[in-house]
Scaffold this motif. Structure first.
Motif, PDB file in Angstrom:
ATOM      1  N   SER A 138      49.877  47.662  36.922  1.00 37.28           N
ATOM      2  CA  SER A 138      50.440  47.215  38.193  1.00 37.28           C
ATOM      3  C   SER A 138      49.313  46.861  39.151  1.00 37.28           C
ATOM      4  O   SER A 138      48.245  47.456  39.116  1.00 37.28           O
ATOM      5  CB  SER A 138      51.302  48.331  38.804  1.00 37.28           C
ATOM      6  OG  SER A 138      51.845  47.922  40.023  1.00 37.28           O
ATOM      7  N   PHE A 139      49.559  45.869  39.997  1.00 34.78           N
ATOM      8  CA  PHE A 139      48.575  45.411  40.972  1.00 34.78           C
ATOM      9  C   PHE A 139      49.186  45.489  42.365  1.00 34.78           C
ATOM     10  O   PHE A 139      50.195  44.848  42.619  1.00 34.78           O
ATOM     11  CB  PHE A 139      48.174  43.953  40.692  1.00 34.78           C
ATOM     12  CG  PHE A 139      47.624  43.723  39.317  1.00 34.78           C
ATOM     13  CD1 PHE A 139      46.273  43.862  39.083  1.00 34.78           C
ATOM     14  CD2 PHE A 139      48.455  43.382  38.263  1.00 34.78           C
ATOM     15  CE1 PHE A 139      45.746  43.660  37.821  1.00 34.78           C
ATOM     16  CE2 PHE A 139      47.942  43.173  36.999  1.00 34.78           C
ATOM     17  CZ  PHE A 139      46.586  43.309  36.775  1.00 34.78           C
ATOM     18  N   TYR A 140      48.597  46.283  43.259  1.00 34.77           N
ATOM     19  CA  TYR A 140      49.030  46.296  44.664  1.00 34.77           C
ATOM     20  C   TYR A 140      48.570  44.991  45.288  1.00 34.77           C
ATOM     21  O   TYR A 140      47.437  44.570  45.084  1.00 34.77           O
ATOM     22  CB  TYR A 140      48.384  47.431  45.445  1.00 34.77           C
ATOM     23  CG  TYR A 140      48.795  48.821  45.080  1.00 34.77           C
ATOM     24  CD1 TYR A 140      49.572  49.099  43.976  1.00 34.77           C
ATOM     25  CD2 TYR A 140      48.394  49.880  45.862  1.00 34.77           C
ATOM     26  CE1 TYR A 140      49.937  50.388  43.661  1.00 34.77           C
ATOM     27  CE2 TYR A 140      48.743  51.185  45.553  1.00 34.77           C
ATOM     28  CZ  TYR A 140      49.515  51.427  44.452  1.00 34.77           C
ATOM     29  OH  TYR A 140      49.870  52.705  44.139  1.00 34.77           O
ATOM     30  N   ILE A 178      56.053  46.588  39.335  1.00 34.65           N
ATOM     31  CA  ILE A 178      55.939  47.579  38.271  1.00 34.65           C
ATOM     32  C   ILE A 178      56.493  46.983  36.993  1.00 34.65           C
ATOM     33  O   ILE A 178      57.612  46.496  36.963  1.00 34.65           O
ATOM     34  CB  ILE A 178      56.704  48.865  38.631  1.00 34.65           C
ATOM     35  CG1 ILE A 178      56.089  49.491  39.868  1.00 34.65           C
ATOM     36  CG2 ILE A 178      56.695  49.846  37.471  1.00 34.65           C
ATOM     37  CD1 ILE A 178      56.833  50.704  40.366  1.00 34.65           C
ATOM     38  N   VAL A 229      46.849  51.232  37.552  1.00 37.39           N
ATOM     39  CA  VAL A 229      47.109  50.627  38.857  1.00 37.39           C
ATOM     40  C   VAL A 229      45.808  50.041  39.397  1.00 37.39           C
ATOM     41  O   VAL A 229      44.774  50.689  39.373  1.00 37.39           O
ATOM     42  CB  VAL A 229      47.659  51.668  39.856  1.00 37.39           C
ATOM     43  CG1 VAL A 229      47.879  51.033  41.208  1.00 37.39           C
ATOM     44  CG2 VAL A 229      48.948  52.280  39.333  1.00 37.39           C
ATOM     45  N   SER A 230      45.891  48.812  39.883  1.00 33.92           N
ATOM     46  CA  SER A 230      44.736  48.152  40.480  1.00 33.92           C
ATOM     47  C   SER A 230      45.098  47.731  41.900  1.00 33.92           C
ATOM     48  O   SER A 230      46.145  47.129  42.129  1.00 33.92           O
ATOM     49  CB  SER A 230      44.358  46.924  39.650  1.00 33.92           C
ATOM     50  OG  SER A 230      43.290  46.240  40.257  1.00 33.92           O
ATOM     51  N   ASP A 231      44.262  48.042  42.851  1.00 28.73           N
ATOM     52  CA  ASP A 231      44.505  47.702  44.251  1.00 28.73           C
ATOM     53  C   ASP A 231      43.847  46.360  44.553  1.00 28.73           C
ATOM     54  O   ASP A 231      42.635  46.265  44.693  1.00 28.73           O
ATOM     55  CB  ASP A 231      43.935  48.798  45.146  1.00 28.73           C
ATOM     56  CG  ASP A 231      44.251  48.582  46.615  1.00 28.73           C
ATOM     57  OD1 ASP A 231      44.770  47.503  46.969  1.00 28.73           O
ATOM     58  OD2 ASP A 231      43.992  49.495  47.408  1.00 28.73           O
ATOM     59  N   SER A 279      52.529  39.689  34.694  1.00 29.97           N
ATOM     60  CA  SER A 279      52.409  41.141  34.640  1.00 29.97           C
ATOM     61  C   SER A 279      52.223  41.587  33.198  1.00 29.97           C
ATOM     62  O   SER A 279      52.588  40.883  32.264  1.00 29.97           O
ATOM     63  CB  SER A 279      53.647  41.804  35.246  1.00 29.97           C
ATOM     64  OG  SER A 279      54.783  41.460  34.480  1.00 29.97           O
ATOM     65  N   ARG A 338      48.998  42.358  49.023  1.00 29.98           N
ATOM     66  CA  ARG A 338      49.514  42.157  50.373  1.00 29.98           C
ATOM     67  C   ARG A 338      50.691  41.204  50.315  1.00 29.98           C
ATOM     68  O   ARG A 338      50.753  40.310  49.479  1.00 29.98           O
ATOM     69  CB  ARG A 338      48.448  41.554  51.278  1.00 29.98           C
ATOM     70  CG  ARG A 338      47.334  42.472  51.586  1.00 29.98           C
ATOM     71  CD  ARG A 338      46.365  41.786  52.506  1.00 29.98           C
ATOM     72  NE  ARG A 338      45.223  42.658  52.732  1.00 29.98           N
ATOM     73  CZ  ARG A 338      44.266  42.398  53.570  1.00 29.98           C
ATOM     74  NH1 ARG A 338      44.282  41.290  54.274  1.00 29.98           N
ATOM     75  NH2 ARG A 338      43.277  43.233  53.725  1.00 29.98           N
ATOM     76  N   ILE A 350      52.994  45.779  51.669  1.00 27.18           N
ATOM     77  CA  ILE A 350      52.342  45.849  50.366  1.00 27.18           C
ATOM     78  C   ILE A 350      53.411  45.720  49.291  1.00 27.18           C
ATOM     79  O   ILE A 350      54.445  46.375  49.357  1.00 27.18           O
ATOM     80  CB  ILE A 350      51.589  47.179  50.192  1.00 27.18           C
ATOM     81  CG1 ILE A 350      50.515  47.313  51.264  1.00 27.18           C
ATOM     82  CG2 ILE A 350      50.968  47.272  48.806  1.00 27.18           C
ATOM     83  CD1 ILE A 350      49.889  48.690  51.311  1.00 27.18           C
ATOM     84  N   ARG A 399      44.640  44.470  47.256  1.00 25.36           N
ATOM     85  CA  ARG A 399      44.918  44.108  48.652  1.00 25.36           C
ATOM     86  C   ARG A 399      43.729  43.484  49.359  1.00 25.36           C
ATOM     87  O   ARG A 399      43.894  42.723  50.301  1.00 25.36           O
ATOM     88  CB  ARG A 399      45.370  45.339  49.437  1.00 25.36           C
ATOM     89  CG  ARG A 399      46.710  45.870  48.985  1.00 25.36           C
ATOM     90  CD  ARG A 399      47.058  47.140  49.692  1.00 25.36           C
ATOM     91  NE  ARG A 399      46.058  48.155  49.373  1.00 25.36           N
ATOM     92  CZ  ARG A 399      45.775  49.189  50.147  1.00 25.36           C
ATOM     93  NH1 ARG A 399      46.408  49.365  51.292  1.00 25.36           N
ATOM     94  NH2 ARG A 399      44.873  50.067  49.780  1.00 25.36           N
ATOM     95  N   VAL A 407      54.270  46.226  45.314  1.00 29.37           N
ATOM     96  CA  VAL A 407      53.793  46.974  44.153  1.00 29.37           C
ATOM     97  C   VAL A 407      54.691  46.631  42.967  1.00 29.37           C
ATOM     98  O   VAL A 407      55.668  47.320  42.685  1.00 29.37           O
ATOM     99  CB  VAL A 407      53.805  48.501  44.406  1.00 29.37           C
ATOM    100  CG1 VAL A 407      53.190  49.241  43.231  1.00 29.37           C
ATOM    101  CG2 VAL A 407      53.081  48.835  45.690  1.00 29.37           C
TER     102      VAL A 407
END
Length: 78
Positions: free
Chosen positions: A41-43, A58, A10-12, A36, A45, A54, A14, A56
């Motif tokens: 997965s990338f969070y 998957i 997971v990568s944030d 993708s 905005r 947000i 935002r 997310v």
């Protein structure tokens, strides 16, 4: 060597600033990762003019996605 078998990464994103990119034709309609990758997965905005939140996305291998959907349905219906 880094092994990712059985992992979910997971990568944030935002705070990266995708929504502020300006190519001189107006604000972006979508600002995020173009594709993708299974297990990553990338969070990001998300805003639709009325609400901000947000997203997310998957992307999992098929069997893992089916199991995830089953578990999610149980959580929602409880």
């Amino acid at each position: 060597m880094f092994k990712t078998v059985g992992s979910f990464i997971v990568s944030d994103n935002r705070h990266v600033g995708y929504e502020e990119v300006d190519f001189d034709w107006g604000p972006p309609v979508y600002a995020g990762v173009a594709s993708s990758f299974p297990g990553i997965s990338f969070y990001m905005r998300c805003e639709n003019g009325r609400e901000a939140g947000i997203v997310v996305p998957i992307s999992l291998p098929l069997l893992a996605m089916e199991r995830f959907q089953q578990k999610l349905k149980k959580m929602i219906s409880a």
